[in-house]
Design an enzyme around this catalytic site. Structure first.
Site, PDB file in Angstrom:
ATOM      1  N   ASP A 157       0.735  -1.210  -0.213  1.00 43.96           N
ATOM      2  CA  ASP A 157       0.001   0.023  -0.010  1.00 43.96           C
ATOM      3  C   ASP A 157       0.989   1.282  -0.041  1.00 43.96           C
ATOM      4  O   ASP A 157       1.648   1.352   0.819  1.00 43.96           O
ATOM      5  CB  ASP A 157      -0.942   0.061   1.206  1.00 43.96           C
ATOM      6  CG  ASP A 157      -1.852  -1.169   1.279  1.00 43.96           C
ATOM      7  OD1 ASP A 157      -1.567  -2.278   0.898  1.00 43.96           O
ATOM      8  OD2 ASP A 157      -2.996  -0.751   1.886  1.00 43.96           O
ATOM      9  N   LYS A 220      -7.363   3.274  -3.143  1.00 38.84           N
ATOM     10  CA  LYS A 220      -7.557   3.147  -1.644  1.00 38.84           C
ATOM     11  C   LYS A 220      -7.816   4.788  -1.193  1.00 38.84           C
ATOM     12  O   LYS A 220      -7.317   5.486  -1.751  1.00 38.84           O
ATOM     13  CB  LYS A 220      -6.524   2.631  -0.890  1.00 38.84           C
ATOM     14  CG  LYS A 220      -6.598   2.711   0.589  1.00 38.84           C
ATOM     15  CD  LYS A 220      -5.388   1.991   1.176  1.00 38.84           C
ATOM     16  CE  LYS A 220      -5.204   2.276   2.712  1.00 38.84           C
ATOM     17  NZ  LYS A 220      -3.945   1.556   3.094  1.00 38.84           N
ATOM     18  N   LYS A 256     -10.522   0.032  -1.919  1.00 39.14           N
ATOM     19  CA  LYS A 256     -10.172  -0.197  -0.482  1.00 39.14           C
ATOM     20  C   LYS A 256     -10.638   1.072   0.207  1.00 39.14           C
ATOM     21  O   LYS A 256     -10.164   2.222  -0.093  1.00 39.14           O
ATOM     22  CB  LYS A 256      -8.812  -0.400  -0.407  1.00 39.14           C
ATOM     23  CG  LYS A 256      -8.487  -0.629   1.045  1.00 39.14           C
ATOM     24  CD  LYS A 256      -7.278  -1.329   1.482  1.00 39.14           C
ATOM     25  CE  LYS A 256      -7.007  -1.054   2.826  1.00 39.14           C
ATOM     26  NZ  LYS A 256      -5.363  -1.502   3.309  1.00 39.14           N
TER      27      LYS A 256
END
Length: 311
Positions: A157, A220, A256
């Site tokens: 991430d 995300k 996400k």
């Protein structure tokens, strides 16, 4: 997952007008959004559909979509080991439930998780690339990502370089994401847009598209370290971008939600948005994740129908 960019951001410098390459990518999408219209649309969607998703089955699904996260300055090898052991114990304590999707930690903790994790089908995710600000040398981002993968990370991430995006430096922004995706290879790269810092719906849409064109496997919402974290409005814009990108390229990108998702009701709102915008195909943990720490216990309490502080 094969990853193909129609616009391989930043690699073919012979092409005329580098900036125009990104503008060309963006021109295929509606990026002129009105914040108030987005707010109205998401409110109506949640009002209309949230209750129908407030079921035991959906709560079990949501639990299985969680990236169980510890990203504190107080994390230690011992605390991360205990954190991971709870995920191992979950298998015996709740044999009828699917476990969390992943454990998400800082890169220096990947090896601890790898050495401790025994539960099947739980991935090791690491934040990397100068998290949470993305403000460090590219060489450091590359090294950190490579080291995280080398020591056990199965998913990465990163935070999109927000400053570069806001100043219109799309080339360097896209190059960074593409380079870190190259290091990840087949391992999923989740790109955090930090939507609270992007300020407008149009910016969120543009950032989402550019991140996907640069190779993001997931987009995300947030780090959870900014004043404004995940919002349903940002989720709606991002899911619509994913849908449009899929129609344009045939490549499925995951979504996400992360940052401040500390109640079952909030989690249900994100589930509702994903289901209504992207459809049933996205309702699995290969394409939908929720980054959370407190949420796991709350969902579990609802599922077992008594207050539970398992994690």
């Amino acid at each position: 997952m094969e990853h193909v960019h129609d616009y391989d951001c930043g690699h073919d410098h012979e092409h005329e007008g580098m900036q125009s390459k990104y503008e060309l990518a963006l021109s295929k999408y509606n990026t002129h959004l009105h914040d108030d219209e987005v707010m109205t649309k998401v409110d109506l969607l949640i009002e209309k559909h949230l209750n129908e998703n407030n079921t035991m089955e959906v709560k079990k699904q949501l639990f299985h979509y969680i990236d169980l996260t510890t990203l504190k300055c107080t994390d230690t090898e011992e605390s991360v080991m205990k954190f991971t052991e709870k995920v191992n114990e979950f298998v015996d304590k709740y044999p009828d439930l699917d476990n969390v999707a992943a454990i998400c930690v800082y890169p220096n903790m990947a090896e601890i998780v790898q050495d401790t994790l025994e539960a099947d089908n739980v991935k090791i995710a690491c934040v990397s690339g100068g998290f949470p600000s993305s403000q460090t040398f590219m060489e450091v981002k590359v090294a950190e990502t490579a080291m995280a993968l080398h020591t056990g990370a199965e998913e990465i991430d990163i935070v999109m370089p927000v400053g570069k995006f806001l100043s219109g430096n799309y080339e360097e922004m896209c190059d960074e994401i593409a380079e870190l995706k190259d290091i990840c290879g087949e391992k999923p790269l989740k790109v955090i847009l930090e939507t609270g810092a992007l300020r407008t719906a149009s910016n969120i849409k543009k950032a989402a598209i550019l991140a996907m064109y640069s190779g993001a496997d997931f987009i995300k919402t947030s780090t959870g370290k900014e004043a404004i974290s995940a919002t349903p409005e940002a989720a709606l814009i991002m899911c619509e971008a994913i849908k449009e990108y899929y129609k344009e390229t045939g490549r499925k990108v995951g979504f996400k939600a992360a940052g401040g998702i500390d109640s079952v009701k909030k989690a249900l709102a994100y589930y509702t948005i994903v289901k209504e915008v992207l459809g049933e195909e996205w309702l699995n943990n290969e394409l939908f994740r929720i980054g959370a720490s407190r949420l796991a216990n709350q969902l579990l309490s609802d599922i077992v129908e008594e207050e539970t502080k398992f994690f």
